[in-house]
Design an enzyme around this catalytic site. Sequence first.
Site, PDB file in Angstrom:
ATOM      1  CG  HIS A 130      -2.537  -0.598   0.993  1.00 10.87           C
ATOM      2  ND1 HIS A 130      -2.996  -0.386  -0.144  1.00 10.87           N
ATOM      3  CD2 HIS A 130      -2.847  -1.846   1.523  1.00 10.87           C
ATOM      4  CE1 HIS A 130      -4.425  -1.952   0.220  1.00 10.87           C
ATOM      5  NE2 HIS A 130      -3.581  -2.382   1.221  1.00 10.87           N
ATOM      6  CG  ASP A 160      -2.920   5.634  -2.786  1.00 11.98           C
ATOM      7  OD1 ASP A 160      -2.244   4.554  -2.881  1.00 11.98           O
ATOM      8  OD2 ASP A 160      -3.703   5.532  -2.080  1.00 11.98           O
TER       9      ASP A 160
END
Length: 378
Positions: A130, A160
């Site tokens: 992640h 992200d």
Amino acid sequence: MGTGPLAGLKVVELAGLAPAPFACTVLADLGADVIRVDRAKPGFDVLTFPNDPLTRGRRWIGVDVKSPEGLDLVLKLVDEADVLVEGFRPGVAERMGLGPDALLERNPGLVYGRITGWGQDGPLAEAAGHDINYIAIAGALEPIGQAGHKPTLPLNLVGDFGGGGLMLAMGVLAALVERQSSGRGQVVDASMVDGAALLTTSLHGLQNLGLWSKPRGENLLDGGAPFYDTYETADGKFVAVGAIEGRFFAELVKVLGLEDVPDHMNPENWPALRTLLEETLRTRTRDEWAKLAEGTDACLSPVLTPQEAPTHPHNAARGTFVEIGGATQPAPAPKFSRTVPAIPTQPSDARADTGAVLAELGVPAEEIERLRAAGTIA
């Protein structure tokens, strides 16, 4: 048809999480016609919700790409597209029959944008991860935080969205510019590790000059310098101080009503200066200090919550936030002088545009009903 500098651009988005949808939101905000391709039947996804800003401004269809007929429908959609965006692990799109080799053979001008955490190759390419993992090995996480404390998580903005979605959107646009001269599409391999590392470019420059050599929280821009930090105010809120240059620091001193302040650029004076700023800034509320700093170059700003930011006079004047479907969201950025993007539309109901999009492809109404009855489409 959207308005904005990308009006007329056709983008197919294979539904995914965070960075890929954000890249497509940026493209849609700027006028691209984005069609989000999802599963025919809804699955459980805790990160998808009504009026999600990451799904605004595009149409949404549901197709079972595991069926031959469903795959054929998506292929026909891609045949007419300028861009395809996917955010799966390496090899997943290929196993679906939607890999770049197959699609570029059918549509040589296609720009195939793909985003992963680690990239399409390398020792970690197949590993799970992640944002926190990607920015960790990129060297973007360790420098963030206070001295003597563990690294501070910058939400998932660095990996992200900054190093991931924005870099993917930029790469897609660069490939489209190149296509104007070559007539050929190509694959854009965006990685959150690569993107987060690129965001640290200035930091590496400072390190190479020996200007960033101390541990975390003890350098110029990481909270080590007292004139570049946040401070608590009398009401328990915070202000941000960024008075680096001498003339700006002098303005700060005036706003704070200070006298006999030591040389702010001498690190030996930093502990005493920090104490002085802490004690002074606790004597008024956040908004009182912000009011005093208005119209000056003191580089003092209120630290606003996401809920407060839309009502700040500057943001209101600039239209930095807009209301979509009764909810406040960031507006498209940047701004353009001629091809002004429209306010984004509220996300479609899940897969509600399937019939209309297929009709545009020339699929007869009776065939659409047959495919829907068979579960091939939503």
